[in-house]
Motif scaffolding. Structure first.
Motif, PDB file in Angstrom:
ATOM      1  N   GLU A   3       0.838  -1.213   0.000  1.00 15.22           N
ATOM      2  CA  GLU A   3       0.000   0.000   0.000  1.00 15.22           C
ATOM      3  C   GLU A   3       0.866   1.254   0.000  1.00 15.22           C
ATOM      4  N   GLN A   7       0.708   4.040  -3.022  1.00 21.63           N
ATOM      5  CA  GLN A   7       0.458   5.461  -2.797  1.00 21.63           C
ATOM      6  C   GLN A   7       1.614   6.316  -3.309  1.00 21.63           C
ATOM      7  N   TYR A 264      -0.570  10.613   0.239  1.00 27.07           N
ATOM      8  CA  TYR A 264      -0.508   9.883   1.500  1.00 27.07           C
ATOM      9  C   TYR A 264      -1.527  10.419   2.497  1.00 27.07           C
ATOM     10  N   ALA A 265      -1.693  11.752   2.541  1.00 26.50           N
ATOM     11  CA  ALA A 265      -2.665  12.339   3.468  1.00 26.50           C
ATOM     12  C   ALA A 265      -4.078  11.899   3.116  1.00 26.50           C
ATOM     13  N   ILE A 268      -4.957   8.432   4.671  1.00 22.50           N
ATOM     14  CA  ILE A 268      -4.924   8.248   6.122  1.00 22.50           C
ATOM     15  C   ILE A 268      -6.288   8.618   6.707  1.00 22.50           C
ATOM     16  N   LEU A 271      -7.424  12.245   8.024  1.00 25.61           N
ATOM     17  CA  LEU A 271      -6.723  13.320   7.317  1.00 25.61           C
ATOM     18  C   LEU A 271      -7.207  13.504   5.885  1.00 25.61           C
ATOM     19  N   SER A 272      -7.987  12.535   5.392  1.00 26.42           N
ATOM     20  CA  SER A 272      -8.391  12.585   3.992  1.00 26.42           C
ATOM     21  C   SER A 272      -9.209  13.834   3.666  1.00 26.42           C
ATOM     22  N   ARG A 275      -6.727  17.008   3.008  1.00 24.80           N
ATOM     23  CA  ARG A 275      -5.574  16.876   2.105  1.00 24.80           C
ATOM     24  C   ARG A 275      -5.284  18.180   1.386  1.00 24.80           C
TER      25      ARG A 275
END
Length: 303
Positions: A3, A7, A264-265, A268, A271-272, A275
């Motif tokens: 994963e 990403q 990446y943000a 998570i 945090l999505s 972003r």
């Protein structure tokens, strides 16, 4: 690990698009010392140029062919290069000797004019449109990862354009003239450099790269609309500042890092939804702790 690597691939593909747009910002700043906020709208115009060119090219070539996609890309870059020179000639050249704040406000005005004019039904309309498939889409699966042909095209095209830009700036006479104008415009003019031609060429080159970014973005995200350049253009500007505004390798590096961080943000939990805010938080941190950017150099200016 799979994963994490997936990403990373997705982030580099997004960062490559940011890098192409950021290069236009940093080239104009390097020569004229102002931010062309209409640059993100040239990115949008490049995507729409590809939208209208694709059916015309498909009449002469088989649909979804690599040759047809390359022709659409080149034609869109040429169209936006001309538009970039036209914007510079009509909006910025008459204000070249005015205060920088005047030019900055004009750039914002040009950006708003393009955005809201293009939303008129007689031009593009406000509704999102599906971007046509330019090339055959395939996916390769290996080690638990998925790599699409569009991502490969984005990365390969970006590297090719970055190499071409580096060659033009460092190995050609016009590139030498660009660096001379960026270093000292008055001295370059005394040495016989045509300042107007060099500045027009800089806008043309940056606009062509933005058009390429627009085509590559549309290939991966499918939907285009007249306001698509607002947020993407701002993020590309952040990438240019992050890497070092006025520094070409810095703009490419900043775009790549920003794309990876944003991807990446987005993956998570918690945090999505933030972003996009993370990109602007990065801008604030850079301005606070390293205003010149990662590869930029501190310069002392006389007031």
């Amino acid at each position: 690990m799979a994963e994490f690597l997936q990403q990373l691939i997705n982030g580099l593909a997004l960062g490559a698009i940011y890098a192409l747009i950021a290069l236009g910002y940093t080239m104009v700043y390097g020569v004229l010392r102002f931010i062309n906020f209409a640059h993100g709208d040239v990115f949008m115009l490049g995507a729409f140029a590809g939208y209208y060119l694709a059916p015309l090219v498909n009449r002469c070539l088989p649909a979804q062919s690599y040759l047809g996609g390359a022709i659409v890309l080149v034609l869109a870059m040429l169209i936006c290069a001309v538009l970039g020179m036209l914007i510079e000639f009509l909006a910025y050249r008459p204000l070249r000797n005015r205060p920088k704040l005047t030019v900055l406000i004009t750039a914002i005005g040009v950006s708003l004019f393009i955005e809201y004019s293009c939303q008129h039904e007689a031009i593009f309309g406000a509704a999102p449109r599906k971007f046509p498939d330019l090339i055959p889409t395939t996916a390769w699966h290996f080690w638990g990862l998925v790599l699409s042909s569009n991502q490969v095209i984005v990365l390969a095209t970006t590297l090719l354009l970055l190499g071409g830009l580096s060659y033009i700036v460092k190995r050609t006479r016009i590139g030498t003239a660009m660096r001379a104008v960026a270093f000292n415009e008055q001295a370059a003019a005394l040495m016989g450099v045509n300042i107007n031609s060099i500045i027009s060429f800089t806008f043309a080159l940056g606009s062509a790269l933005a058009a390429a970014g627009g085509i590559l973005f549309a290939m991966n995200y499918a939907s285009i609309e007249p306001l698509m350049g607002v947020q993407t253009g701002l993020k590309a500007f952040i990438a240019a500042v992050f890497g070092g505004i006025g520094n070409l390798p810095g703009a490419a590096l900043g775009g790549g890092i920003l794309g990876v961080i944003e991807t990446y943000a987005g993956g998570i939990p918690g945090l999505s939804n933030y972003r996009d805010g993370i990109a602007f938080a990065i801008l604030i941190l850079v301005l606070l702790f390293r205003p010149a950017g990662l590869l930029g150099k501190q310069q002392t200016e006389k007031v």
